[in-house]
Design a protein around this motif. Structure first.
Motif, PDB file in Angstrom:
ATOM      1  N   PRO A  34       0.657  44.351  25.221  1.00 10.66           N
ATOM      2  CA  PRO A  34      -0.585  45.125  25.084  1.00 10.66           C
ATOM      3  C   PRO A  34      -1.650  44.300  24.355  1.00 10.66           C
ATOM      4  CG  PRO A  34       1.032  45.868  23.488  1.00 10.66           C
ATOM      5  CD  PRO A  34       1.707  44.823  24.331  1.00 10.66           C
ATOM      6  N   ASN A  65      -6.591  47.117  24.545  1.00  5.24           N
ATOM      7  CA  ASN A  65      -6.506  48.395  25.260  1.00  5.24           C
ATOM      8  C   ASN A  65      -6.065  48.262  26.712  1.00  5.24           C
ATOM      9  OD1 ASN A  65      -7.355  49.683  22.927  1.00  5.24           O
ATOM     10  ND2 ASN A  65      -9.508  49.435  23.492  1.00  5.24           N
ATOM     11  N   ARG A  66      -5.326  47.209  27.046  1.00  8.76           N
ATOM     12  CA  ARG A  66      -4.758  47.084  28.385  1.00  8.76           C
ATOM     13  C   ARG A  66      -3.478  46.281  28.293  1.00  8.76           C
ATOM     14  NH1 ARG A  66      -6.374  42.347  31.309  1.00  8.76           N
ATOM     15  NH2 ARG A  66      -7.474  40.966  29.927  1.00  8.76           N
ATOM     16  N   ASP A  67      -2.679  46.332  29.322  1.00 10.14           N
ATOM     17  CA  ASP A  67      -1.407  45.615  29.339  1.00 10.14           C
ATOM     18  C   ASP A  67      -1.521  44.365  30.191  1.00 10.14           C
ATOM     19  OD1 ASP A  67      -0.214  47.525  27.773  1.00 10.14           O
ATOM     20  OD2 ASP A  67       0.501  48.707  29.480  1.00 10.14           O
ATOM     21  N   VAL A  89       5.652  42.839  29.375  1.00  9.03           N
ATOM     22  CA  VAL A  89       4.278  43.317  29.273  1.00  9.03           C
ATOM     23  C   VAL A  89       3.840  43.242  27.811  1.00  9.03           C
ATOM     24  CG1 VAL A  89       2.753  45.273  29.633  1.00  9.03           C
ATOM     25  CG2 VAL A  89       4.592  44.834  31.235  1.00  9.03           C
TER      26      VAL A  89
END
Length: 130
Positions: free
Chosen positions: A4, A7-9, A2
């Motif tokens: 980042p 502001n999201r993965d 994952v």
């Protein structure tokens, strides 16, 4: 895996080439991720498409400036001002990303390593693409 970003993965799938020298990370089914160009030619084409409207506007302005200066009798003057206006508009809209993409496109990576002195002239010419 994952990563980042904004502001999201983003889920990534690592892939190793068959020769084991390159690693590729691809997003796993994320519709919000825009595909990016993978080669310098694709990047150049994307930047040219983005900047082409500026070239069109610049060519129109150059023609408007050149027609009163040269008129129809001295045809090279309006043609030159049109070409200059198109170039200025192209660079003004494309900016540094266009210049960088063109620079990357013109850089040729070394396709071969140093040539051994044991090779024949035919093998050297073949390796150099002659």
């Amino acid at each position: 895996m994952v990563f980042p970003a904004r502001n999201r993965d983003i889920a990534l799938q690592p892939t190793i080439d068959h020769d084991g020298k390159a690693l590729t990370l691809r997003p796993i089914d994320d519709p919000a991720v825009d595909p990016q160009p993978t080669t310098s030619a694709e990047r150049w084409n994307q930047e040219v498409q983005r900047a082409s409207f500026g070239a069109l506007i610049g060519a129109g302005i150059g023609l408007i400036i050149g027609l009163p200066l040269g008129g129809i009798i001295l045809f090279p003057i309006p043609m030159a001002t049109t070409a200059i206006g198109a170039g200025i508009g192209f660079l003004a809209v494309g900016g540094q990303p266009l210049i960088d993409a063109g620079h990357r496109l013109l850089q040729r990576p070394a396709l071969i390593g140093p040539i051994s002195t044991n090779t024949s002239a035919a093998q050297r010419n073949l390796a150099l693409g002659r």
